[in-house]
Design a protein around this motif. Structure first.
Motif, PDB file in Angstrom:
ATOM      1  N   ARG A 162      61.852 106.581   9.433  1.00 20.17           N
ATOM      2  CA  ARG A 162      61.464 107.940   9.032  1.00 20.17           C
ATOM      3  C   ARG A 162      59.951 108.054   8.842  1.00 20.17           C
ATOM      4  N   THR A 163      59.365 107.097   8.133  1.00 21.80           N
ATOM      5  CA  THR A 163      57.939 107.164   7.811  1.00 21.80           C
ATOM      6  C   THR A 163      57.081 107.150   9.062  1.00 21.80           C
ATOM      7  N   LEU A 164      57.396 106.275  10.005  1.00 22.47           N
ATOM      8  CA  LEU A 164      56.591 106.176  11.218  1.00 22.47           C
ATOM      9  C   LEU A 164      56.742 107.407  12.096  1.00 22.47           C
ATOM     10  N   LEU A 165      57.955 107.937  12.197  1.00 23.97           N
ATOM     11  CA  LEU A 165      58.148 109.165  12.972  1.00 23.97           C
ATOM     12  C   LEU A 165      57.352 110.322  12.377  1.00 23.97           C
ATOM     13  N   GLN A 166      57.420 110.456  11.058  1.00 26.12           N
ATOM     14  CA  GLN A 166      56.668 111.537  10.411  1.00 26.12           C
ATOM     15  C   GLN A 166      55.166 111.306  10.531  1.00 26.12           C
ATOM     16  N   ALA A 167      54.725 110.059  10.434  1.00 22.87           N
ATOM     17  CA  ALA A 167      53.297 109.767  10.573  1.00 22.87           C
ATOM     18  C   ALA A 167      52.793 110.108  11.964  1.00 22.87           C
ATOM     19  N   ARG A 168      53.559 109.763  13.015  1.00 20.75           N
ATOM     20  CA  ARG A 168      53.129 110.093  14.379  1.00 20.75           C
ATOM     21  C   ARG A 168      53.026 111.610  14.546  1.00 20.75           C
ATOM     22  N   ALA A 169      53.932 112.358  13.915  1.00 22.46           N
ATOM     23  CA  ALA A 169      53.862 113.819  13.999  1.00 22.46           C
ATOM     24  C   ALA A 169      52.630 114.346  13.267  1.00 22.46           C
ATOM     25  N   ILE A 170      52.405 113.856  12.047  1.00 24.13           N
ATOM     26  CA  ILE A 170      51.304 114.364  11.229  1.00 24.13           C
ATOM     27  C   ILE A 170      49.958 114.044  11.849  1.00 24.13           C
ATOM     28  N   GLU A 171      49.739 112.785  12.215  1.00 21.68           N
ATOM     29  CA  GLU A 171      48.404 112.368  12.660  1.00 21.68           C
ATOM     30  C   GLU A 171      48.041 112.939  14.027  1.00 21.68           C
ATOM     31  N   ASN A 172      49.052 113.345  14.797  1.00 19.43           N
ATOM     32  CA  ASN A 172      48.794 113.892  16.125  1.00 19.43           C
ATOM     33  C   ASN A 172      49.097 115.385  16.228  1.00 19.43           C
ATOM     34  N   THR A 173      49.563 115.991  15.144  1.00 14.68           N
ATOM     35  CA  THR A 173      49.977 117.397  15.108  1.00 14.68           C
ATOM     36  C   THR A 173      50.832 117.752  16.325  1.00 14.68           C
ATOM     37  N   VAL A 174      51.929 117.018  16.445  1.00 15.23           N
ATOM     38  CA  VAL A 174      52.895 117.228  17.525  1.00 15.23           C
ATOM     39  C   VAL A 174      54.303 117.260  16.949  1.00 15.23           C
ATOM     40  N   HIS A 175      55.245 117.795  17.740  1.00 11.98           N
ATOM     41  CA  HIS A 175      56.652 117.596  17.443  1.00 11.98           C
ATOM     42  C   HIS A 175      57.047 116.187  17.862  1.00 11.98           C
ATOM     43  N   VAL A 176      57.915 115.571  17.098  1.00  4.76           N
ATOM     44  CA  VAL A 176      58.495 114.278  17.451  1.00  4.76           C
ATOM     45  C   VAL A 176      60.009 114.460  17.551  1.00  4.76           C
ATOM     46  N   VAL A 177      60.547 114.063  18.683  1.00  2.00           N
ATOM     47  CA  VAL A 177      61.988 114.167  18.946  1.00  2.00           C
ATOM     48  C   VAL A 177      62.503 112.747  19.161  1.00  2.00           C
ATOM     49  N   ALA A 178      63.296 112.256  18.210  1.00  2.00           N
ATOM     50  CA  ALA A 178      63.713 110.853  18.209  1.00  2.00           C
ATOM     51  C   ALA A 178      65.228 110.749  18.306  1.00  2.00           C
ATOM     52  N   ALA A 179      65.703 110.087  19.372  1.00  2.00           N
ATOM     53  CA  ALA A 179      67.142 109.890  19.594  1.00  2.00           C
ATOM     54  C   ALA A 179      67.464 108.417  19.382  1.00  2.00           C
ATOM     55  N   ALA A 180      68.274 108.118  18.387  1.00  2.00           N
ATOM     56  CA  ALA A 180      68.559 106.728  18.027  1.00  2.00           C
ATOM     57  C   ALA A 180      70.016 106.380  18.284  1.00  2.00           C
ATOM     58  N   GLN A 181      70.253 105.105  18.516  1.00  3.57           N
ATOM     59  CA  GLN A 181      71.631 104.634  18.503  1.00  3.57           C
ATOM     60  C   GLN A 181      72.121 104.578  17.055  1.00  3.57           C
ATOM     61  N   GLY A 182      73.402 104.877  16.875  1.00  3.34           N
ATOM     62  CA  GLY A 182      74.015 104.796  15.559  1.00  3.34           C
ATOM     63  C   GLY A 182      74.993 103.640  15.490  1.00  3.34           C
ATOM     64  N   GLY A 183      75.978 103.756  14.613  1.00  2.79           N
ATOM     65  CA  GLY A 183      76.956 102.696  14.452  1.00  2.79           C
ATOM     66  C   GLY A 183      76.541 101.674  13.419  1.00  2.79           C
ATOM     67  N   ASP A 184      77.219 100.532  13.412  1.00  6.88           N
ATOM     68  CA  ASP A 184      76.974  99.511  12.395  1.00  6.88           C
ATOM     69  C   ASP A 184      75.707  98.712  12.634  1.00  6.88           C
ATOM     70  N   ARG A 185      75.321  98.554  13.881  1.00  5.15           N
ATOM     71  CA  ARG A 185      74.215  97.661  14.214  1.00  5.15           C
ATOM     72  C   ARG A 185      72.852  98.331  14.079  1.00  5.15           C
ATOM     73  N   TYR A 186      72.832  99.640  14.292  1.00  3.78           N
ATOM     74  CA  TYR A 186      71.564 100.360  14.355  1.00  3.78           C
ATOM     75  C   TYR A 186      71.443 101.362  13.213  1.00  3.78           C
ATOM     76  N   THR A 187      70.233 101.834  13.017  1.00  6.40           N
ATOM     77  CA  THR A 187      69.916 102.679  11.871  1.00  6.40           C
ATOM     78  C   THR A 187      70.456 104.092  12.014  1.00  6.40           C
ATOM     79  N   GLY A 188      70.542 104.595  13.251  1.00  6.72           N
ATOM     80  CA  GLY A 188      70.914 105.992  13.418  1.00  6.72           C
ATOM     81  C   GLY A 188      69.806 106.913  12.926  1.00  6.72           C
ATOM     82  N   HIS A 189      70.176 108.034  12.335  1.00  2.00           N
ATOM     83  CA  HIS A 189      69.223 108.996  11.770  1.00  2.00           C
ATOM     84  C   HIS A 189      68.252 109.531  12.824  1.00  2.00           C
ATOM     85  N   SER A 190      68.816 109.898  13.975  1.00  2.08           N
ATOM     86  CA  SER A 190      68.027 110.660  14.944  1.00  2.08           C
ATOM     87  C   SER A 190      67.474 111.896  14.246  1.00  2.08           C
ATOM     88  N   LEU A 191      66.277 112.321  14.657  1.00  3.13           N
ATOM     89  CA  LEU A 191      65.691 113.469  13.969  1.00  3.13           C
ATOM     90  C   LEU A 191      64.662 114.172  14.833  1.00  3.13           C
TER      91      LEU A 191
END
Length: 271
Positions: free
Chosen positions: A185-214
Motif C-alpha cells: 500500500r505504502t509504495l503504491l501510494q508513494a508512486r502516485a503522490i511523488e509523480n502525481t499520477v493514477h496508479v492501477v495495481a492488479a495483484a494476485q490474491g489467495g493464500d500465497r499472495y497479498t491481494g489488495h489490488s487497488l
C-alpha cells in the motif's frame, strides 16, 4: 478512462487459468464502458514452487493465453494488460502483454527488476527485460507499465512519467509475509503522490499472495481496494484529476535534479 482491475489466484495449470480468467471476465460486458482491464502478473501460470522450471510452461506471444486475452478484449471493446511467461530459446521473460480492443497485440513490457529478495531468486528462472520504459496510449491517456518488484524502484516510475505517463499500471504477484501488505500500500501510494499520477495495481490474491489490488489517485488516496479474494474492482481515472493535482502540487515542475525528459522510450497507440 474507466478501468477494471481483476484480482485472481492463478494455478500452475495454464488451461485451468484461462478458463478461470474467462469466467471472471464474464462479470464484465461491453456495456460497462470499460477502456482498460488489468490482470495480475503471472496470470497465465503461477510461479509455483521456487524450484519449478518455468521454461516448459512459457508461451509465445501468439500462444493460447494471448489468444484468449485478445478474444476478451474484442468482446469488451477494451484494452487488456495481463502478465505471462514469454517463451525464448532459454530462460523465459516475465512479460506484460497489452492487447487492444481490436484484439491486436499493441505492446509488451518485460519485467526489468527480477525478484531477488526476501529469500527468492527470480533471476534463476527468468530473464530481465531491456532497460527501457514502456508507455502505451489507452483511450487517449498515456499509460506506463511496471511489474511487481519494479514498484520498489522509484526511478522507473519517474522515467515513465518523464516519458509522458499519467497513469501507471502495476500487475503483481506480491508475496504475502511480514510487513508486505504495508509495503504494498505504502509504495503504491508513494508512486502516485511523488509523480502525481493514477496508479492501477492488479495483484494476485489467495493464500500465497497479498491481494489488495487497488486504484490510487494523484493525491495518493485509495479510490477502491480489493481484499484477498478473487474479485473485480472498477474506477474512473480522469485527466482532470492529474491536471488539478499537478496545478496544486507542481513537484514535477519544481525538480532540481533529473528534469530532462527521457530521450529513448517506446510508445504505442490503441483506442
Amino acid at each position: 478512462m474507466r478501468v477494471a482491475v481483476v484480482q485472481l489466484a492463478a494455478d500452475v495449470d495454464s488451461a485451468s487459468n484461462r478458463e478461470a480468467i474467462s469466467r471472471q471476465l464474464a462479470e464484465l460486458g461491453a456495456d460497462d464502458g470499460l477502456d482498460l482491464v488489468v490482470l495480475p502478473e503471472a496470470a497465465m501460470h503461477d510461479f509455483g514452487s521456487p524450484d519449478l522450471d518455468l521454461a516448459p510452461v512459457a508461451e509465445p506471444l501468439d500462444g493460447p493465453f494471448v489468444a484468449m486475452i485478445a478474444a476478451e478484449a474484442v468482446r469488451l471493446g477494451a484494452t487488456i494488460v495481463a502478465g505471462m511467461f514469454e517463451r525464448t530459446d532459454g530462460l523465459p521473460f516475465n512479460t506484460l502483454v497489452v492487447v487492444g480492443p481490436d484484439g491486436a497485440l499493441r505492446m509488451t513490457y518485460r519485467k526489468i527488476h527480477l525478484y531477488d529478495s526476501f529469500g527468492y531468486r527470480e533471476s534463476e528462472r527468468l530473464l530481465p527485460g531491456d532497460l527501457e520504459p514502456v508507455v502505451v496510449d489507452v483511450a487517449g491517456r498515456p499509460v506506463g507499465l511496471m511489474t511487481c518488484y519494479d514498484l520498489r524502484f522509484p526511478e522507473l516510475a519517474r522515467e515513465l512519467v518523464d516519458a509522458g505517463a499519467e497513469v501507471i499500471v502495476i500487475p503483481a504477484a506480491w508475496v504475502a509475509g511480514d510487513h508486505k501488505l504495508d509495503h504494498w500500500r505504502t509504495l503504491l501510494q508513494a508512486r502516485a503522490i511523488e509523480n502525481t499520477v493514477h496508479v492501477v495495481a492488479a495483484a494476485q490474491g489467495g493464500d500465497r499472495y497479498t491481494g489488495h489490488s487497488l486504484v490510487a489517485d494523484p493525491w495518493g488516496s485509495i479510490v477502491v481496494e480489493a481484499d484477498s479474494h478473487s474479485q473485480v474492482i472498477q474506477a474512473d481515472v480522469t485527466a482532470d484529476d492529474v491536471a488539478r493535482a499537478r496545478e496544486v502540487n507542481p513537484s514535477l515542475a519544481n525538480r532540481r535534479l533529473g528534469n530532462d525528459r527521457l530521450p529513448n522510450h517506446r510508445t504505442s497507440s490503441s483506442s
